[in-house]
Design an enzyme around this catalytic site. Structure first.
Site, mmCIF file in Angstrom:
data_model
loop_
_atom_site.group_PDB
_atom_site.id
_atom_site.type_symbol
_atom_site.label_atom_id
_atom_site.label_comp_id
_atom_site.label_asym_id
_atom_site.label_seq_id
_atom_site.Cartn_x
_atom_site.Cartn_y
_atom_site.Cartn_z
ATOM 1 N N ASP A 175 0.823 -1.210 0.000
ATOM 2 C CA ASP A 175 0.000 0.000 0.000
ATOM 3 C C ASP A 175 0.859 1.263 0.000
ATOM 4 O OD1 ASP A 175 -2.108 -1.860 0.428
ATOM 5 O OD2 ASP A 175 -1.784 -1.736 2.588
ATOM 6 N N GLU A 187 -11.020 0.228 -3.771
ATOM 7 C CA GLU A 187 -10.368 0.705 -2.541
ATOM 8 C C GLU A 187 -9.084 1.446 -2.877
ATOM 9 O OE1 GLU A 187 -9.519 -2.870 -0.387
ATOM 10 O OE2 GLU A 187 -8.286 -3.666 -1.989
HETATM 11 C C1 6LW Z 1 -5.535 -2.216 2.373
HETATM 12 C C2 6LW Z 1 -6.537 -2.410 1.320
HETATM 13 C C3 6LW Z 1 -6.455 -3.851 1.067
HETATM 14 O O1 6LW Z 1 -5.979 -1.324 3.306
HETATM 15 O O2 6LW Z 1 -5.504 -4.415 1.841
HETATM 16 O O3 6LW Z 1 -7.678 -5.709 0.393
HETATM 17 C C4 6LW Z 1 -5.447 -3.604 2.940
HETATM 18 N N1 6LW Z 1 -7.313 -4.475 0.397
HETATM 19 O O4 6LW Z 1 -6.334 -1.592 0.233
HETATM 20 C C5 6LW Z 1 -4.241 -3.867 3.758
HETATM 21 O O5 6LW Z 1 -3.053 -3.740 3.020
#
Ligand code: 6LW
Length: 532
Positions: free
Chosen positions: A23, A195
């Site tokens: 991330d 996301e």
């Molecule tokens: C992060 C999100 C994700 O917050 O993984 O599945 C999480 N998605 O973008 C943790 O790295």
């Protein structure tokens, strides 16, 4: 960025930050780029890395570096600090992030910290009244601050449908103000987890870059644009604009996504994003790593890895006057050898290393704790990311001060539920060495062999998916990276290696001295970029 990246062109080798650095978020201020990544339950949390050329990175501090800034007790593995965003605006550095308590207990949530100096100290966290994860922020030309993030849809059309929200933040009132706007639920109907949203001012409007498909094999980057930050957003017909999922399961980099854009001083654009090196196309013991990707703008849209469509093995970088030497890796120009106690690599679950141990005579002395690695509390563990697919770790533990019934050992850790260790236990009649494997929460202890002397050398040899724990030239236990990695166990972490001490629930008395911890990458020929 000019020129079409060629596979194997000379440039900045990917991943730029090997080992668990997921991330990534980046911003540039003057000549310097600043980058943060997720650290979950490990402390200090959210390393702040700085670079002038995107090739060499230096750890200048950590955002969460003081005891009590956030409460980590009870935060299970792969909970904790998720997906931070770093930005600079209104004369300050800003980091927004989420403390995830996966058990649903209170005290977690989205928060903001600021600092005039990215090296810290950062402010105490300011809670943000917003559900979900992956907060980000953007500054408008008029000085207004806009927060955004992602959360599960309350009444979803499909399972794991998420939505991206936008709301104004008042720096004066230190809270979100005005109406909330839901701007995006992903480019592909039925795709999960829109996301990791980031919004960018593009002169005449706004560009949204978001992840989609989940942070595993089907991960992707999608983009949308709008005249107003609050929408409506127009999806790019080319979405997803970057993914490796169409390649199928094959050895190589999988799961690319969660991109953040940055503009270089020469006007060219790049993205940092996460990806995983999977030797079999499935498993990735090193976790999600930070990669760099060239970006062009065409017809008002960002084009990732133009001309190639895949995250390159090396990013052509005419501005770099010194490519990292072979045998040196990032951050901090690391090279093979002993990890000194002051090294920023040392991390502990749910407590700062300095709360877990003290530096004495050039070595860590770690008091035994009652907790074992199965407990979601501050545990006597000091470790570091596995950053190479092939490596040797030489660990010398001085067990002279262990009390009867106490153990100290060398661990490969994924989580409370999945880890393997080779440990020395003091008994009434002397010390013995043996292995412990915890798989899916089930503990299994191997036979013990008496061991003499106070300084015990434990060796870990990792060759791809094979993990061999040795003592005195004998392999005591083996582990399979395909059973320990996040693809097998769930969760978000790469593997950590470290030293651990426990009194197995009894009142602790002793301590262990980590007399030596050496990290030595091993170079194997003939396995291409995965062997880097
Ligand atoms: C992060 C999100 C994700 O917050 O993984 O599945 C999480 N998605 O973008 C943790 O790295």
């Amino acid at each position: 960025m000019s020129g079409i990246p060629k596979p194997h062109a000379i440039g900045i080798p990917n991943p730029v930050l090997p080992g668990c650095h997921p991330d990534p978020s980046i911003c540039r201020v003057g000549d310097w780029y600043y980058l943060v990544t997720s650290t979950f339950e490990y402390l200090p949390g959210l390393p702040v890395l700085r670079s002038r050329d995107l090739a060499h990175w230096e750890t200048i501090g950590h955002v969460i570096d003081r005891a009590g800034m956030l409460d980590f007790d009870g935060i299970g593995s792969s909970g904790g600090l998720y997906a931070p965003t770093i930005r600079h605006g209104l004369g300050l550095f800003w980091v927004v992030c989420t403390l995830v308590r996966r058990d649903g207990s209170t005290g977690g949530g989205n928060f903001l910290v600021t600092s005039a100096d990215p090296a810290g100290p950062w402010s105490d966290p300011i809670p943000l009244d917003a559900d979900g994860i992956d907060p980000s922020l953007a500054f408008d030309d008029d000085g207004r601050v806009w927060m955004h993030g992602t959360r599960l849809v309350a009444d979803p059309e499909w399972p794991q449908q998420t939505e991206v929200w936008v709301r104004e933040y008042s720096p004066v009132e230190q809270r979100l103000i005005g109406d909330e706007h839901v701007i995006w639920t992903g480019a592909v109907r039925g795709a999960v987890w829109a996301e990791g949203p980031h919004l960018y001012r593009t002169g005449d409007g706004w560009m949204l870059v978001a992840a989609e498909g989940g942070t595993e094999f089907h991960h992707a980057v999608s983009v949308a644009r709008a005249a107003e930050i609050t929408g409506p957003y127009e999806s790019n017909r080319a979405n997803p604009v970057l993914t490796h999922r169409q390649l199928g399961r094959r050895p190589g980099v999988i799961g690319v996504g969660h991109a953040d854009l940055v503009q270089a001083p020469d006007g060219s654009w790049l993205a940092v994003l996460l990806g995983m090196r999977a030797d079999d196309g499935i498993h990735y013991p090193l976790g999600r790593e930070t990669f760099l990707c060239p970006v062009d703008w065409q017809d008002g849209w960002p084009v990732f890895a133009p001309g190639e469509g895949l995250v390159p093995d090396a990013v052509p970088a005419p501005w770099v006057d010194r490519i990292p030497d072979a045998g040196i890796w990032q951050p901090d120009d690391r090279r093979a050898g002993d990890i000194p106690p002051a090294d920023p690599r040392w991390t502990s679950p749910r407590a700062l290393p300095t709360e877990i141990a003290r530096i004495d005579g050039g070595a860590w002395r770690m008091p035994v704790r009652a907790a074992t690695l199965k407990d979601a509390t501050a545990v006597a563990f000091l470790g570091f990311r596995q950053q190479h697919p092939d490596l040797d770790v030489h660990c010398v533990l001085d067990v002279a001060d262990l009390a009867v019934g106490e153990s100290a050992g060398l661990v490969v850790r994924q989580s409370e539920s999945d880890h393997v260790l080779l440990q020395v236990t003091r008994h009434e009649d002397g010390c013995a060495i043996g292995a412990v494997r915890v798989a899916a929460g089930i503990r299994e202890a191997g036979p013990e062999t008496p061991v003499a002397g106070d300084e015990i050398e434990l060796v870990l040899r990792v060759r791809g998916f094979e993990y061999l724990f040795e003592h005195a030239g004998r392999t005591v236990v083996t582990a399979d990276g395909r059973e320990l990695d996040a693809a097998a166990t769930g969760g978000f972490l790469g593997l950590w290696i470290g030293a651990h001490a426990t009194s197995h629930g009894a009142r602790p008395h002793g301590e262990v001295r980590i007399a030596r911890m050496a990290y030595e990458p091993v170079t194997r020929t003939g396995i291409g970029s995965l062997g880097r």
